[in-house]
Design a protein around this motif. Structure first.
Motif, mmCIF file in Angstrom:
data_model
loop_
_atom_site.group_PDB
_atom_site.id
_atom_site.type_symbol
_atom_site.label_atom_id
_atom_site.label_comp_id
_atom_site.label_asym_id
_atom_site.label_seq_id
_atom_site.Cartn_x
_atom_site.Cartn_y
_atom_site.Cartn_z
ATOM 1 N N ALA A 1 9.902 116.955 83.548
ATOM 2 C CA ALA A 1 9.405 116.109 84.766
ATOM 3 C C ALA A 1 9.618 114.644 84.634
ATOM 4 O O ALA A 1 9.761 113.735 85.420
ATOM 5 C CB ALA A 1 7.811 116.042 84.955
ATOM 6 N N ALA A 2 9.550 114.100 83.450
ATOM 7 C CA ALA A 2 9.882 112.704 83.030
ATOM 8 C C ALA A 2 11.349 112.453 83.483
ATOM 9 O O ALA A 2 11.661 111.197 83.600
ATOM 10 C CB ALA A 2 9.662 112.469 81.398
ATOM 11 N N PHE A 3 12.305 113.225 83.206
ATOM 12 C CA PHE A 3 13.895 112.910 83.618
ATOM 13 C C PHE A 3 13.707 112.909 84.904
ATOM 14 O O PHE A 3 14.510 111.852 85.630
ATOM 15 C CB PHE A 3 14.406 114.020 82.984
ATOM 16 C CG PHE A 3 14.920 113.975 81.472
ATOM 17 C CD1 PHE A 3 16.040 113.244 81.046
ATOM 18 C CD2 PHE A 3 14.058 114.591 80.669
ATOM 19 C CE1 PHE A 3 16.010 112.933 79.417
ATOM 20 C CE2 PHE A 3 14.218 114.596 79.228
ATOM 21 C CZ PHE A 3 14.991 113.879 78.734
ATOM 22 N N ALA A 4 13.049 113.621 85.869
ATOM 23 C CA ALA A 4 13.102 113.494 87.070
ATOM 24 C C ALA A 4 12.597 112.121 87.638
ATOM 25 O O ALA A 4 13.085 111.322 88.383
ATOM 26 C CB ALA A 4 12.185 114.587 88.024
ATOM 27 N N ALA A 5 11.441 111.856 86.970
ATOM 28 C CA ALA A 5 10.891 110.401 87.296
ATOM 29 C C ALA A 5 11.571 109.438 86.940
ATOM 30 O O ALA A 5 11.789 108.407 87.509
ATOM 31 C CB ALA A 5 9.441 110.498 86.441
ATOM 32 N N LEU A 6 12.527 109.471 85.805
ATOM 33 C CA LEU A 6 13.263 108.534 85.418
ATOM 34 C C LEU A 6 14.367 108.201 86.605
ATOM 35 O O LEU A 6 14.780 107.023 86.574
ATOM 36 C CB LEU A 6 13.783 108.773 83.931
ATOM 37 C CG LEU A 6 14.891 107.747 83.644
ATOM 38 C CD1 LEU A 6 14.385 106.442 83.259
ATOM 39 C CD2 LEU A 6 15.574 108.505 82.177
ATOM 40 N N THR A 7 14.857 109.216 87.115
ATOM 41 C CA THR A 7 16.025 108.992 88.039
ATOM 42 C C THR A 7 15.379 108.197 89.153
ATOM 43 O O THR A 7 16.092 107.342 89.769
ATOM 44 C CB THR A 7 16.697 110.151 88.426
ATOM 45 O OG1 THR A 7 15.593 111.077 88.995
ATOM 46 C CG2 THR A 7 17.353 110.998 87.398
ATOM 47 N N LYS A 8 14.116 108.484 89.766
ATOM 48 C CA LYS A 8 13.502 107.734 90.563
ATOM 49 C C LYS A 8 13.234 106.357 90.163
ATOM 50 O O LYS A 8 13.567 105.419 91.217
ATOM 51 C CB LYS A 8 12.070 108.394 90.960
ATOM 52 C CG LYS A 8 12.364 109.589 91.874
ATOM 53 C CD LYS A 8 11.083 110.291 92.690
ATOM 54 C CE LYS A 8 11.430 111.445 93.303
ATOM 55 N NZ LYS A 8 10.355 112.445 93.198
ATOM 56 N N ILE A 9 12.845 106.099 88.954
ATOM 57 C CA ILE A 9 12.666 104.832 88.487
ATOM 58 C C ILE A 9 14.082 103.943 88.696
ATOM 59 O O ILE A 9 14.004 102.603 89.257
ATOM 60 C CB ILE A 9 12.172 104.741 87.073
ATOM 61 C CG1 ILE A 9 10.665 105.146 86.862
ATOM 62 C CG2 ILE A 9 12.619 103.478 86.458
ATOM 63 C CD1 ILE A 9 10.183 105.021 85.623
ATOM 64 N N ILE A 10 15.001 104.551 88.463
ATOM 65 C CA ILE A 10 16.389 104.044 88.510
ATOM 66 C C ILE A 10 16.631 103.604 89.950
ATOM 67 O O ILE A 10 17.100 102.501 90.491
ATOM 68 C CB ILE A 10 17.428 104.649 87.819
ATOM 69 C CG1 ILE A 10 17.100 104.689 86.223
ATOM 70 C CG2 ILE A 10 18.741 104.053 88.159
ATOM 71 C CD1 ILE A 10 18.296 105.648 85.474
ATOM 72 N N GLU A 11 16.451 104.872 90.927
ATOM 73 C CA GLU A 11 16.591 104.362 92.272
ATOM 74 C C GLU A 11 15.848 103.565 92.865
ATOM 75 O O GLU A 11 16.384 102.846 93.749
ATOM 76 C CB GLU A 11 16.557 105.695 92.919
ATOM 77 C CG GLU A 11 17.641 106.760 92.778
ATOM 78 C CD GLU A 11 17.416 108.203 93.104
ATOM 79 O OE1 GLU A 11 16.176 108.315 93.653
ATOM 80 O OE2 GLU A 11 18.464 109.142 93.109
ATOM 81 N N LYS A 12 14.502 103.362 92.579
ATOM 82 C CA LYS A 12 13.738 102.542 93.129
ATOM 83 C C LYS A 12 13.253 101.335 92.420
ATOM 84 O O LYS A 12 13.244 100.207 93.354
ATOM 85 C CB LYS A 12 12.522 103.325 93.609
ATOM 86 C CG LYS A 12 12.776 104.533 94.690
ATOM 87 C CD LYS A 12 11.465 105.218 95.207
ATOM 88 C CE LYS A 12 12.058 106.259 95.793
ATOM 89 N NZ LYS A 12 11.362 107.604 96.172
ATOM 90 N N GLU A 13 12.937 101.156 91.267
ATOM 91 C CA GLU A 13 12.448 100.089 90.465
ATOM 92 C C GLU A 13 13.721 99.216 90.052
ATOM 93 O O GLU A 13 13.224 98.191 89.906
ATOM 94 C CB GLU A 13 11.475 100.630 89.527
ATOM 95 C CG GLU A 13 10.375 101.115 90.222
ATOM 96 C CD GLU A 13 9.032 101.442 89.139
ATOM 97 O OE1 GLU A 13 8.828 100.778 88.166
ATOM 98 O OE2 GLU A 13 8.645 102.586 89.158
ATOM 99 N N LEU A 14 14.556 100.040 89.629
ATOM 100 C CA LEU A 14 15.663 99.348 88.917
ATOM 101 C C LEU A 14 16.614 98.952 89.777
ATOM 102 O O LEU A 14 16.918 99.298 90.759
ATOM 103 C CB LEU A 14 16.180 100.243 87.773
ATOM 104 C CG LEU A 14 16.540 99.444 86.565
ATOM 105 C CD1 LEU A 14 15.562 99.283 85.880
ATOM 106 C CD2 LEU A 14 17.703 100.119 85.803
#
Lengths: 99, 99
Positions: B86-99
DNA sequence: AATATATATCGGTTTTTTCCGATATCCCAA
DNA sequence: TTGGGATATCGGAAAAAACCGATATATATT
């Protein structure tokens, strides 16, 4: 793409911040007279906003560039930096598949 | 989720390697007698494979856990670590949206 | 209770990173 | 062709990370 180099580039508060600012230059930087933000934002503006020294910001931008996360364009005395969105897309794929 | 802490955890060759090994324990570690790989892989096996000292690996696993990238389960004298997908999935979202 | 095994924590050395000031380079304008 | 502004590079001090060995803690066994 070197995973490790990318993650190292991303593991610094100021560099993360810069990348976020560059995501929306219109919002985060004062208008630039000549080129709009086509080419990105010049070093001086980033430096001012970051509140670190010129040399530090110059190095940080190089670090981001070596990792492939930003691209630079020289126009006269200015160097403009902008995000390389393809690299971010590639990064999410790396995380999904390789990591 | 603390972006910076995650990227710091990822900016080390050995820790990246461990995460990759944990992606496929059956492939990367010898059979475990009692629990299969339900709970993950125990510290000793990771340590052997990594070729670093026990203390170093223990610390690295803590680092990964603090970043949320792995979870641990204590079973008797063993501590098993496995990936937190789940953390890895969340990480890709962070990169897509926040980063 | 004593011993053994697995893991965690502590203290320390070496390497890397973070940041700075000074200086060099590059480009433009006068 | 000289001076000034923008950026890059260099050398270094201070802080953080990468390890290690020694020791502590937790659990299991006898």
């Amino acid at each position: 793409m070197d995973q490790l180099e990318i993650f190292k580039a991303l593991s610094n508060k100021s560099r993360l911040q810069i990348l976020q600012w560059l995501k929306d230059p219109e919002l985060n930087f004062p208008e630039q007279e000549v080129y709009g933000f086509e080419n990105g934002v010049c070093v001086g503006q980033i430096q001012q906003k970051a509140g670190l020294t010129q040399s530090t910001i110059s190095e940080y931008l190089s670090t981001l560039q070596r990792a492939g996360l930003v691209e630079s364009t020289r126009v006269g005395q200015w160097t403009y930096y902008k995000r390389n969105e393809a690299a971010f897309a590639a990064l999410t794929k790396i995380i999904e598949k390789e990591l």
